[in-house]
Motif scaffolding. Structure first.
Motif, PDB file in Angstrom:
ATOM      1  N   ILE A  72       0.830  -1.144   0.125  1.00  0.00           N
ATOM      2  CA  ILE A  72      -0.007  -0.009  -0.025  1.00  0.00           C
ATOM      3  C   ILE A  72       0.926   1.159   0.036  1.00  0.00           C
ATOM      4  O   ILE A  72       1.796   1.458   0.889  1.00  0.00           O
ATOM      5  CB  ILE A  72      -0.892   0.191   1.050  1.00  0.00           C
ATOM      6  N   GLN A  73       0.757   2.183  -1.071  1.00  0.00           N
ATOM      7  CA  GLN A  73       1.576   3.272  -1.114  1.00  0.00           C
ATOM      8  C   GLN A  73       0.699   4.352  -0.403  1.00  0.00           C
ATOM      9  O   GLN A  73      -0.539   4.595  -0.590  1.00  0.00           O
ATOM     10  CB  GLN A  73       1.668   3.721  -2.487  1.00  0.00           C
ATOM     11  N   LYS A  74       1.447   5.183   0.477  1.00  0.00           N
ATOM     12  CA  LYS A  74       0.816   6.150   1.400  1.00  0.00           C
ATOM     13  C   LYS A  74       0.744   7.384   0.590  1.00  0.00           C
ATOM     14  O   LYS A  74       1.585   7.827  -0.189  1.00  0.00           O
ATOM     15  CB  LYS A  74       1.667   6.295   2.697  1.00  0.00           C
ATOM     16  N   LYS A  75      -0.361   8.060   0.571  1.00  0.00           N
ATOM     17  CA  LYS A  75      -0.543   9.392  -0.012  1.00  0.00           C
ATOM     18  C   LYS A  75       0.142  10.486   0.561  1.00  0.00           C
ATOM     19  O   LYS A  75       0.367  10.380   1.931  1.00  0.00           O
ATOM     20  CB  LYS A  75      -1.938   9.659  -0.080  1.00  0.00           C
ATOM     21  N   PRO A  76       0.875  11.532  -0.052  1.00  0.00           N
ATOM     22  CA  PRO A  76       1.592  12.600   0.616  1.00  0.00           C
ATOM     23  C   PRO A  76       0.550  13.346   1.371  1.00  0.00           C
ATOM     24  O   PRO A  76      -0.691  13.402   0.657  1.00  0.00           O
ATOM     25  CB  PRO A  76       2.087  13.190  -0.454  1.00  0.00           C
ATOM     26  N   GLU A  77       0.711  13.756   2.704  1.00  0.00           N
ATOM     27  CA  GLU A  77      -0.302  14.657   3.381  1.00  0.00           C
ATOM     28  C   GLU A  77      -0.214  15.724   2.679  1.00  0.00           C
ATOM     29  O   GLU A  77       0.830  16.516   2.344  1.00  0.00           O
ATOM     30  CB  GLU A  77       0.286  14.810   4.743  1.00  0.00           C
ATOM     31  N   SER A  78      -1.208  16.425   2.540  1.00  0.00           N
ATOM     32  CA  SER A  78      -1.285  18.126   2.089  1.00  0.00           C
ATOM     33  C   SER A  78      -1.827  18.913   3.337  1.00  0.00           C
ATOM     34  O   SER A  78      -2.864  18.540   3.959  1.00  0.00           O
ATOM     35  CB  SER A  78      -2.236  17.994   1.086  1.00  0.00           C
TER      36      SER A  78
END
Length: 79
Positions: A72-78
């Motif tokens: 699972i690739q983590k989404k970058p936090e915005s």
């Protein structure tokens, strides 16, 4: 005669083929054919090009493998 040990490798899905078949590029830049394991198929886990996967390869045929896990690739936090 004892069953031979399977080898696990990390790789990236390079191409999606028909019938749940994939071209997977391993960490050592070798491209193999791989199919989806039964658990992944049973739980309808979708695998797309660019996904990081774990591939199990039999010592009898080093050109084919079985995808057993999708990272699972983590989404970058915005902010």
């Amino acid at each position: 005669m004892a069953k031979e040990a399977e080898m696990e490798f990390e790789g990236t899905v390079a191409e999606v083929l028909a019938n749940a078949q994939f071209k997977v590029k391993l960490e050592n830049d070798i491209v193999i054919d791989a199919h989806v394991s039964g658990k992944i198929r049973m739980h309808h886990i979708r695998i797309l090009p660019g996904d990081k996967v774990t591939v199990v390869i039999s010592p009898y045929d080093m050109t084919r493998g079985r995808i057993t896990y999708r990272r699972i690739q983590k989404k970058p936090e915005s902010n």
